[in-house]
Scaffold this active site. Structure first.
Site, short mmCIF file in Angstrom:
data_model
loop_
_atom_site.label_atom_id
_atom_site.label_comp_id
_atom_site.label_asym_id
_atom_site.label_seq_id
_atom_site.Cartn_x
_atom_site.Cartn_y
_atom_site.Cartn_z
N ARG A 55 33.29 -13.88 101.80
CA ARG A 55 33.54 -13.84 102.77
C ARG A 55 34.04 -14.38 103.63
NH1 ARG A 55 27.11 -12.91 104.68
NH2 ARG A 55 28.04 -12.28 106.87
N ASN A 88 26.36 -12.92 114.46
CA ASN A 88 27.34 -13.26 113.22
C ASN A 88 28.12 -14.14 113.49
OD1 ASN A 88 26.53 -10.53 113.90
ND2 ASN A 88 29.05 -10.11 115.51
N HIS A 105 22.30 -17.32 114.42
CA HIS A 105 22.82 -17.02 112.26
C HIS A 105 23.45 -18.52 111.82
CE1 HIS A 105 20.26 -13.24 113.07
NE2 HIS A 105 19.46 -14.48 113.28
N ASN A 197 26.25 0.22 121.84
CA ASN A 197 25.89 0.45 120.65
C ASN A 197 26.89 1.78 119.83
OD1 ASN A 197 24.83 -1.08 118.17
ND2 ASN A 197 23.21 0.37 117.95
C1 BJW Z 1 28.13 -0.12 116.07
C2 BJW Z 1 29.58 -0.38 115.17
C3 BJW Z 1 30.79 -0.23 115.73
C4 BJW Z 1 28.17 -0.86 113.77
N1 BJW Z 1 30.58 -0.31 117.34
N2 BJW Z 1 28.45 -0.87 117.06
C5 BJW Z 1 8.03 -8.93 110.65
C6 BJW Z 1 7.90 -7.88 111.86
C7 BJW Z 1 8.88 -8.86 112.82
C8 BJW Z 1 9.13 -9.80 112.24
C9 BJW Z 1 9.12 -10.10 110.95
C10 BJW Z 1 8.88 -9.65 109.97
N3 BJW Z 1 8.38 -9.76 109.08
C11 BJW Z 1 9.27 -11.49 109.43
C12 BJW Z 1 10.33 -10.96 110.20
C13 BJW Z 1 10.70 -12.14 110.84
C14 BJW Z 1 12.46 -11.90 110.02
C15 BJW Z 1 12.49 -10.53 110.45
O1 BJW Z 1 12.71 -10.51 111.98
N4 BJW Z 1 12.02 -9.51 109.61
C16 BJW Z 1 12.85 -8.30 109.73
C17 BJW Z 1 13.65 -7.76 108.78
C18 BJW Z 1 11.59 -7.23 109.79
N5 BJW Z 1 13.28 -12.82 110.70
C19 BJW Z 1 13.61 -13.97 110.51
O2 BJW Z 1 13.05 -14.65 109.73
C20 BJW Z 1 14.32 -14.35 111.46
N6 BJW Z 1 13.91 -15.96 111.88
C21 BJW Z 1 12.46 -16.42 112.19
O3 BJW Z 1 12.00 -15.14 112.41
O4 BJW Z 1 12.24 -17.54 112.21
C22 BJW Z 1 11.19 -17.52 112.76
C23 BJW Z 1 10.53 -18.09 114.84
C24 BJW Z 1 11.88 -17.48 115.23
C25 BJW Z 1 11.94 -17.96 116.64
C26 BJW Z 1 11.77 -19.59 117.21
C27 BJW Z 1 10.60 -19.99 116.29
C28 BJW Z 1 10.22 -19.75 114.69
C29 BJW Z 1 15.58 -14.92 111.40
C30 BJW Z 1 16.62 -13.85 110.41
C31 BJW Z 1 17.54 -14.76 110.12
C32 BJW Z 1 18.79 -13.58 109.04
N7 BJW Z 1 19.77 -13.44 108.97
C33 BJW Z 1 20.13 -12.48 108.46
C34 BJW Z 1 22.04 -12.77 106.95
C35 BJW Z 1 22.53 -14.49 108.39
C36 BJW Z 1 23.69 -14.95 107.69
C37 BJW Z 1 24.89 -14.23 106.99
O5 BJW Z 1 25.67 -12.70 107.79
O6 BJW Z 1 25.04 -13.64 105.94
O7 BJW Z 1 21.69 -12.34 109.56
S1 BJW Z 1 20.10 -10.73 108.09
C38 BJW Z 1 21.38 -10.01 109.04
O8 BJW Z 1 20.61 -9.37 109.83
C39 BJW Z 1 22.30 -10.71 109.47
C40 BJW Z 1 22.51 -10.59 111.03
O9 BJW Z 1 22.68 -11.87 111.96
C41 BJW Z 1 21.22 -9.70 110.98
C42 BJW Z 1 21.11 -8.92 111.85
O10 BJW Z 1 21.82 -7.52 111.88
P1 BJW Z 1 22.38 -6.36 113.18
O11 BJW Z 1 23.19 -7.71 114.14
O12 BJW Z 1 21.59 -6.03 113.53
O13 BJW Z 1 23.70 -6.15 112.48
P2 BJW Z 1 23.02 -4.07 111.47
O14 BJW Z 1 24.18 -4.07 110.49
O15 BJW Z 1 21.53 -4.60 110.94
O16 BJW Z 1 23.57 -3.55 112.83
C43 BJW Z 1 24.74 -3.31 112.91
C44 BJW Z 1 24.89 -2.15 114.43
O17 BJW Z 1 25.83 -2.36 114.79
C45 BJW Z 1 24.60 -0.99 114.24
O18 BJW Z 1 23.48 -0.69 114.99
C46 BJW Z 1 25.29 0.01 113.77
O19 BJW Z 1 24.49 1.38 114.63
C47 BJW Z 1 25.75 -0.93 115.17
N8 BJW Z 1 27.20 -0.48 114.80
N9 BJW Z 1 29.69 0.11 113.51
C48 BJW Z 1 29.38 -0.63 117.95
N10 BJW Z 1 31.99 -0.28 115.64
#
Ligand code: BJW
Length: 234
Positions: A55, A88, A105, A197
């Site tokens: 990447r 991102n 992130h 979105n």
């Molecule tokens: C377009 C488009 C176009 C496409 N125009 N739009 C149960 C319930 C609730 C929470 C949790 C749970 N179990 C665990 C958790 C917490 C967990 C979590 O959320 N898990 C879920 C799966 C439920 N979260 C964590 O663990 C986080 N940490 C945490 O909570 O710590 C505790 C804490 C927090 C705060 C204070 C104190 C303590 C950490 C999360 C880390 C996520 N990491 C990643 C990888 C990063 C590195 C890398 O890039 O490799 O982050 S995973 C991945 O998902 C990445 C992204 O940033 C993230 C979100 O993805 P995003 O951006 O939403 O992308 P997509 O692909 O999902 O969606 C794209 C969107 O764009 C879509 O809607 C399309 O429609 C749209 N789209 N083309 C406009 N042209």
């Protein structure tokens, strides 16, 4: 007017950076959990390194799109009143000219030393386990936030959300916390909320307004609308 913009994978999709949750549920052939957890890294560091190394080199082949450029224009007009919080790890906001960007992130062009906790700018591969420039130990990992880890800048983000008059979410699935909860936080502090979105997200019901379509069209249109209003009001 103070604005916090949250960007997700959707804003970089039209630059050619794959999103995480495409139709097949795979992310460049991997399940997210296979590569985006500390456990995955401990079990198979080379797999995870190769994934991020690929990447990092792919980043050289892509360019910011009209949505990134529009946000940079907005920053030129608003200065400190705009903060872009991005999930991102690419550098497309910066390459478009944005300076007030918080990478919650982490960043592809940074490495984190597991021995000394140092963060160092990094633009080459990590798979060959190069030594940390700070302490010399070969424990460099991608400086990104995986599931179960605490995102960067949470205190600052909370302060900025509390001050915001407008919260805008661009290209986010609304599926990953804590970012998915920012809209509710902003609402509690009295901000107006807008989603831009491709399609309705998991968070759509929380927004005062949702516009659906491509970021490269929606974002420039929204920025022009806002700047037009701002100019006619001054
Ligand atoms: C377009 C488009 C176009 C496409 N125009 N739009 C149960 C319930 C609730 C929470 C949790 C749970 N179990 C665990 C958790 C917490 C967990 C979590 O959320 N898990 C879920 C799966 C439920 N979260 C964590 O663990 C986080 N940490 C945490 O909570 O710590 C505790 C804490 C927090 C705060 C204070 C104190 C303590 C950490 C999360 C880390 C996520 N990491 C990643 C990888 C990063 C590195 C890398 O890039 O490799 O982050 S995973 C991945 O998902 C990445 C992204 O940033 C993230 C979100 O993805 P995003 O951006 O939403 O992308 P997509 O692909 O999902 O969606 C794209 C969107 O764009 C879509 O809607 C399309 O429609 C749209 N789209 N083309 C406009 N042209």
């Amino acid at each position: 007017m103070k604005i916090v913009v949250l960007t997700g994978a959707g804003i970089s999709a039209e630059s050619g950076v794959p999103t995480f949750r495409d139709a097949d549920g795979l992310w460049e052939g991997h399940r997210v959990e296979e590569v985006a957890t500390p456990e995955a890294y401990d079990m198979a560091p080379s797999t995870v390194h190769r994934f991020y190394d690929a990447r990092r080199s792919a980043l050289l082949m892509v360019q910011p799109n009209a949505a990134h450029h529009a946000l940079a224009r907005l920053e030129e007009a608003l200065g400190d009143d705009l903060l872009v919080v991005t999930q991102n790890i690419d550098d497309l906001h910066e390459r478009a000219g944005s300076r007030r960007v918080l990478h919650m992130h982490g960043e592809l062009l940074s490495a984190l030393c597991r021995a000394c906790d140092g963060r160092v700018r990094w633009d080459s591969d990590l798979v060959d386990l190069p030594p940390c420039p700070g302490c010399g130990v070969t424990e460099l990992r991608p400086d990104v936030v995986w599931f179960g880890e605490i995102p960067y800048g949470m205190d600052r983000i909370s302060v900025e959300l509390a001050r915001a008059d407008l919260f805008v979410s661009i290209g986010n699935s609304g599926a990953v916390y804590p970012a998915a909860g920012f809209v509710q936080q902003a609402l509690r502090y009295g901000a107006r909320t807008l989603e831009l979105n491709l399609e309705p997200s998991d968070g759509t019901p929380w927004f005062h307004e949702a516009r659906h379509g491509r970021a490269s069209e929606l974002v420039p249109h929204w920025v022009e609308e806002l700047l037009g209003t701002a100019q006619s009001a001054s």
